[in-house]
Write a protein that holds these residues in place. Structure first.
Motif, PDB file in Angstrom:
ATOM      1  N   ASP A 375      59.412   8.157 -18.765  1.00  9.80           N
ATOM      2  CA  ASP A 375      59.591   6.966 -17.943  1.00  9.80           C
ATOM      3  C   ASP A 375      60.985   6.384 -18.155  1.00  9.80           C
ATOM      4  N   SER A 376      61.122   5.122 -17.833  1.00  8.77           N
ATOM      5  CA  SER A 376      62.453   4.514 -17.851  1.00  8.77           C
ATOM      6  C   SER A 376      63.055   4.473 -19.259  1.00  8.77           C
ATOM      7  N   ALA A 379      64.621   7.664 -19.968  1.00  7.94           N
ATOM      8  CA  ALA A 379      65.817   7.890 -19.140  1.00  7.94           C
ATOM      9  C   ALA A 379      67.023   7.135 -19.681  1.00  7.94           C
ATOM     10  N   ALA A 383      70.222   8.856 -21.193  1.00  6.68           N
ATOM     11  CA  ALA A 383      71.516   8.578 -20.547  1.00  6.68           C
ATOM     12  C   ALA A 383      72.527   8.092 -21.580  1.00  6.68           C
ATOM     13  N   PHE A 384      72.078   7.237 -22.501  1.00  2.00           N
ATOM     14  CA  PHE A 384      73.003   6.764 -23.526  1.00  2.00           C
ATOM     15  C   PHE A 384      73.362   7.896 -24.505  1.00  2.00           C
ATOM     16  N   TRP A 387      75.930   9.855 -22.785  1.00  2.00           N
ATOM     17  CA  TRP A 387      77.167   9.088 -22.876  1.00  2.00           C
ATOM     18  C   TRP A 387      77.825   9.334 -24.233  1.00  2.00           C
ATOM     19  N   GLN A 424      74.996  15.536 -13.042  1.00  2.00           N
ATOM     20  CA  GLN A 424      75.802  14.343 -12.737  1.00  2.00           C
ATOM     21  C   GLN A 424      76.988  14.247 -13.693  1.00  2.00           C
ATOM     22  N   TYR A 428      80.830  14.287 -12.808  1.00  2.00           N
ATOM     23  CA  TYR A 428      81.708  13.236 -13.343  1.00  2.00           C
ATOM     24  C   TYR A 428      82.959  13.850 -13.963  1.00  2.00           C
ATOM     25  N   TRP A 475      67.008   8.482  -2.574  1.00 11.59           N
ATOM     26  CA  TRP A 475      67.903   7.429  -2.091  1.00 11.59           C
ATOM     27  C   TRP A 475      67.457   6.859  -0.751  1.00 11.59           C
ATOM     28  N   THR A 489      59.741   9.398  -9.970  1.00 12.22           N
ATOM     29  CA  THR A 489      60.654  10.487 -10.323  1.00 12.22           C
ATOM     30  C   THR A 489      59.930  11.615 -11.064  1.00 12.22           C
TER      31      THR A 489
ATOM     32  N   ALA B 339      74.756   4.619  -2.634  1.00 12.94           N
ATOM     33  CA  ALA B 339      74.245   5.145  -3.895  1.00 12.94           C
ATOM     34  C   ALA B 339      74.975   4.418  -5.022  1.00 12.94           C
ATOM     35  N   THR B 342      76.275   6.653  -9.682  1.00 17.31           N
ATOM     36  CA  THR B 342      76.628   8.061  -9.456  1.00 17.31           C
ATOM     37  C   THR B 342      77.909   8.409 -10.205  1.00 17.31           C
ATOM     38  N   PRO B 343      78.207   9.705 -10.319  1.00 16.73           N
ATOM     39  CA  PRO B 343      79.497  10.086 -10.907  1.00 16.73           C
ATOM     40  C   PRO B 343      80.660   9.409 -10.176  1.00 16.73           C
ATOM     41  N   ILE B 346      80.989   5.758 -11.172  1.00 15.65           N
ATOM     42  CA  ILE B 346      81.616   5.574 -12.491  1.00 15.65           C
ATOM     43  C   ILE B 346      83.129   5.735 -12.369  1.00 15.65           C
ATOM     44  N   ALA B 370      69.952   2.852  -6.912  1.00 16.45           N
ATOM     45  CA  ALA B 370      69.408   3.035  -5.569  1.00 16.45           C
ATOM     46  C   ALA B 370      67.901   3.243  -5.593  1.00 16.45           C
ATOM     47  N   ASP B 375      61.427   3.173 -12.359  1.00 16.72           N
ATOM     48  CA  ASP B 375      61.091   4.360 -13.124  1.00 16.72           C
ATOM     49  C   ASP B 375      62.347   4.990 -13.707  1.00 16.72           C
ATOM     50  N   SER B 376      62.232   6.259 -14.046  1.00 12.83           N
ATOM     51  CA  SER B 376      63.340   6.901 -14.747  1.00 12.83           C
ATOM     52  C   SER B 376      64.612   6.981 -13.908  1.00 12.83           C
ATOM     53  N   GLN B 377      64.502   7.226 -12.604  1.00 17.08           N
ATOM     54  CA  GLN B 377      65.720   7.249 -11.782  1.00 17.08           C
ATOM     55  C   GLN B 377      66.437   5.911 -11.860  1.00 17.08           C
ATOM     56  N   ALA B 379      66.414   3.870 -14.207  1.00 15.63           N
ATOM     57  CA  ALA B 379      66.965   3.676 -15.555  1.00 15.63           C
ATOM     58  C   ALA B 379      68.239   4.478 -15.753  1.00 15.63           C
ATOM     59  N   TRP B 380      68.260   5.743 -15.293  1.00 20.61           N
ATOM     60  CA  TRP B 380      69.497   6.484 -15.524  1.00 20.61           C
ATOM     61  C   TRP B 380      70.607   6.007 -14.589  1.00 20.61           C
ATOM     62  N   GLU B 381      70.246   5.602 -13.363  1.00 21.01           N
ATOM     63  CA  GLU B 381      71.289   5.075 -12.474  1.00 21.01           C
ATOM     64  C   GLU B 381      71.885   3.794 -13.064  1.00 21.01           C
ATOM     65  N   ALA B 383      71.815   2.886 -16.282  1.00 24.16           N
ATOM     66  CA  ALA B 383      72.517   3.196 -17.532  1.00 24.16           C
ATOM     67  C   ALA B 383      73.919   3.728 -17.223  1.00 24.16           C
ATOM     68  N   PHE B 384      74.016   4.585 -16.204  1.00 22.31           N
ATOM     69  CA  PHE B 384      75.340   5.107 -15.849  1.00 22.31           C
ATOM     70  C   PHE B 384      76.216   4.002 -15.230  1.00 22.31           C
ATOM     71  N   LEU B 386      76.060   0.858 -16.120  1.00 17.58           N
ATOM     72  CA  LEU B 386      76.506   0.074 -17.281  1.00 17.58           C
ATOM     73  C   LEU B 386      77.616   0.809 -18.007  1.00 17.58           C
ATOM     74  N   TRP B 387      77.473   2.118 -18.125  1.00 22.69           N
ATOM     75  CA  TRP B 387      78.535   2.928 -18.719  1.00 22.69           C
ATOM     76  C   TRP B 387      79.834   2.715 -17.937  1.00 22.69           C
TER      77      TRP B 387
END
Lengths: 534, 534
Positions: A375-376, A379, A383-384, A387, A424, A428, A475, A489, B339, B342-343, B346, B370, B375-377, B379-381, B383-384, B386-387
């Motif tokens: 789950d989130s 993720a 993701a971190f 990173w 991704q 990047y 999306w 997801t 979106a 995304t890469p 960033i 987006a 859920d996980s999407q 969260a990773w969107e 997190a990226f 925030l990165w």
């Protein structure tokens, strides 16, 4: 809705015309690009390693690097590392290390350490049975490896279960299928239905026949690693001298932190080193448990333990390819459970990158999380972690796809989701090119203040390749997403891995080679495989 | 399970003894630290802004920055920007810009641009009614703002719905509660049950009474922004000259990309500028739709549009605090939908950071995604995203908590999850200190090769504060997690926001001031509020 603020939405209606104008999914062009030209279950990027051109993030000042180095040298000189292996001690003694006569403690002078470490290459390549799958280790190159060694696996259909060979094979197939997975690491799940004495034989047979990517062998005593080397040699159609002439496979050994290297890993690592095969040395320095609660202290201990193993391997065979392994993270101080993808994990990985570069060694770290379900939380932790890998300039990302539960479970759905974020990161790392064409001044002039860019030549010439197209992200707007079943997801990931497995094609293998592998496995099984005490 | 590989698990059993030894949750110590001393529903970090000490990631070489600058100057000189506001055009004409006599197009020489932009401060502070909540903008400081302006909101209990005042108030309460949210941005959901003519009056009353953090006012024509300034002045107990003496609030305006600034936003921004209040100028340059499909082109256009607005505001009142706003991302070329995370997002954000620093301006970007469900999407969107913010050295992170569906929905659960990751970024930005105590050589010597660090003095002295303790992550092992209900992260978040709202206490406000606000709102409502055409 307040018009004109960016809480609002750009013109989705206008946007829709782009779809009509273009007529087809842009993902299609890219899928056609993939290496083997077969029909793809997902629109994935072609085979290839990302190259990290960003400057790494460096939390340590130069004095900090020096202080950690100085401390690591003092650990090696004044405290020592235990080597639970007589042969290793004998090598170390011969090179001038201070080896206790009736203990396993080994102290080594910094002059010896630095002299030996300097013999390790800064970068090298691993060439598997298909040379087109050669993987570069070091410099800016990144290589991603599947989740390794969980005892359990899970998916949405069959739930969580102890690993077996069937699940193992499925996860190997996913590892082969995804172009973003560059090497097959440890078993993506332990197939406990195969007896431990012969497990390595069946597992390597599956790896080498279901995939043509570089493979890992466990350094767990003489028989296993010798069998694996022999099978990799056979699969590559190599003579013994050809096998030993270049890196063909790899292993990872963990120190038994604090300050200890165990017998079987040392034995296996030395066997690989003698044949010039790469060894990743990864201390198990979880901060607060097996290492100091302070990150610089944990990285200092990690450095000492990693260098100790690397020194041994350079003595055994100067120039053996080695990798500085980083697994330092924090533990939950309430329960002792390890945590991953935390702020501390990111900083420890970045510091480890600084130390690896200080010694001129490639870096290995991990894409890990502590979550129990894809789950989130899983993720953002992953993701971190990613990173951390990118910003530390990690070369080998272990556990890059599929890791869940702090490594106790391989999740099929997480595997697919992780491959999305790996892609991704690869996109990047393409970086940014600036030139007159890319700047598009004329396109801006052409569109002016009352148009949009969908129909311009500048857009039309680039829209299929300008942006990375994810294969799992949804999306669509909420209404469309809901009409199509409001799939989460993990649910979308579930469909993807099933499609991949249903259409899986193993890479070709010469029948004579396959027969030779079959025969080798049969013969070694008959001989009992590797001895176990059960 | 292969012993000794890091796919396995460190000693959770050993770890458990740390919990027994310590006797209590380490989170407790930190919760006790919080600013107001009240009982906390979650163990959150104390009020304060993170300071980003990492070097930013810079995808552009110096020549790339120069090329984007040069192109932006050419847009301003050769193509021009439309200003749909006679007063703005008259200001610009007076400063020597080339304003068409019968058009809205304004061209400005780079000498004028650079002269005016140089008047903007590199950093400034916004002081709300409680000066302890002053927020620094610029340099390494980061400030996080709630999701702004979605028309819908959702939570697991009540589902997705159009915004109303009750939901608006709840989300304002969350924004006040979380110490990691530094300023209240646009409405966290549009309360469409309040008529647009008076919505700003009720909404600002709620913001100013339910919180004491700096607030945003929409630049949507004369009446609204004048009312908001007056209410902020009253809430602060300030005279008119005191209000205008320093930044007390802020707004964000979006250009109507490509190449256009609309009437109401210009009008509101100029009114704020005349009173020295900060304006974020954020072009709406979605790459491939309202800006070139190439990222350097989109950032170039973004730069031209942002600088055009900033030039105007510096002409109106030299030294007005302004922020270079970045919202450049890519669109899904199949549907035109934007979106985020995304890469490309960033990289665009990192490039925008380089441009903002080139002009000596603070940077605003966003924590966006987006996904349609937390859920996980999502969260990773996020997190990226925030990165992107951290690696670009963003100063103001808009939509930092609660954003879903490309900004069309505020999710209560996502809000809580985002605050977790915001806290993690704050902990990350504490950086690393290296000194003899932190290195812990003596602790390593004391523990030696056969112990662990749980019980050492070095650990005991630090274990409560050494690591960031998340409030929503579940780090239990699978069995414990399952026994406790196998709750997903959104389910845990759901409980948290309900606890927060159930125990919410508004910050104190002088009764006379509250009465004055009530009276002001009543009077302005009686007068009809802001004119609308419905």
């Amino acid at each position: 809705m307040a018009t004109g603020t960016d809480g609002g939405q750009p013109d989705r209606a206008t946007g829709a015309s782009a779809s009509r104008a273009s007529g087809r999914r842009r993902g299609g062009g890219r899928a056609g690009n993939t290496r083997r030209g077969r029909v793809e279950a997902v629109g994935q990027l072609p085979w290839g390693q990302p190259i990290n051109t960003d400057k790494p993030t460096e939390p340590l000042h130069e004095e900090g690097v020096q202080a950690i180095h100085e401390g690591a040298m003092r650990i090696l000189e004044e405290i020592g590392i235990e080597f639970l292996n007589e042969e290793a001690k004998s090598y170390l003694r011969s090179a001038g290390c201070d080896v206790g006569s009736d203990s396993d403690n080994v102290r080594m002078d910094r002059a010896i350490v630095m002299e030996q470490v300097a013999k390790a290459p800064e970068s090298f390549a691993i060439t598997p049975r298909d040379p087109a799958r050669t993987v570069q280790i070091g410099g800016g190159h990144m290589a991603f490896i599947n989740v390794s060694s969980p005892p359990n696996c899970s998916d949405l259909d069959r739930g969580r279960r102890v690993g077996d060979r069937s699940s193992y094979q499925e996860l190997i197939k996913l590892s082969h299928y995804f172009n973003c997975i560059h090497m097959l690491g440890g078993y993506p799940v332990e197939p406990v239905d195969i007896h431990a004495s012969v497990r390595h034989l069946d597992c390597l047979y599956d790896k080498l026949t279901l995939s043509d990517k570089p493979v890992h062998g466990y350094a767990l005593g003489k028989e296993r690693i010798e069998d694996v080397m022999e099978m990799v040699r056979i699969a590559g159609g190599l003579s013994e001298s050809e096998f030993a002439a270049a890196p063909r496979m790899f292993t990872n050994i963990n120190s038994s932190s604090p300050l200890k290297h165990d017998y079987p890993m040392l034995d296996g690592a030395m066997r690989l080193a003698r044949k010039g095969q790469p060894v990743i040395v990864t201390p198990f320095t979880l901060s607060g448990a097996m290492a100091p609660v302070t990150l610089p202290g944990a990285v200092m201990q990690q450095t000492a333990e990693a260098l100790a193993g690397i020194v041994l391997l350079q003595i055994v065979n100067p120039g053996t390819p080695v990798v500085y392994g980083c697994f330092t993270s924090n533990v939950d101080m309430r329960t002792g459970a390890p945590a991953f993808g935390t702020p501390e994990f990111i900083r420890a990985t970045q510091m480890s990158g600084q130390m690896a570069r200080f010694y001129g060694l490639p870096l290995r770290s991990s894409n890990a999380c502590a979550a129990n379900t894809p789950d989130s939380q899983s993720a953002w932790e992953s993701a971190f972690s990613l990173w951390a890998c990118v910003s530390s300039r990690t070369n080998i990302v272990y556990h890059a796809a599929g890791w869940l539960e702090g490594g106790l479970c391989a999740s099929y759905e997480k595997y697919v989701m992780d491959c999305e974020t790996l892609q991704q990161m690869s996109a990047y790392m393409r970086g940014v090119q600036v030139n007159a064409d890319e700047l598009g001044f004329d396109a801006i002039k052409e569109v002016g203040p009352n148009g949009h860019f969908f129909g311009t030549d500048h857009t039309q010439a680039r829209y299929e390749t300008a942006f990375y197209g994810p294969f799992i992200s949804d999306w669509n707007n909420f209404e469309t997403w809901e009409e199509r079943g409001a799939k989460s997801t993990p649910e979308r990931a579930n469909q993807i891995w099933k499609d991949i497995l249903a259409n899986f094609e193993a890479p070709p293998m010469d029948e004579a080679i396959r027969d030779e592998l079959v025969e080798f496995v049969a013969r070694r099984k008959k001989a009992g495989g590797a001895p176990t005490d059960f």
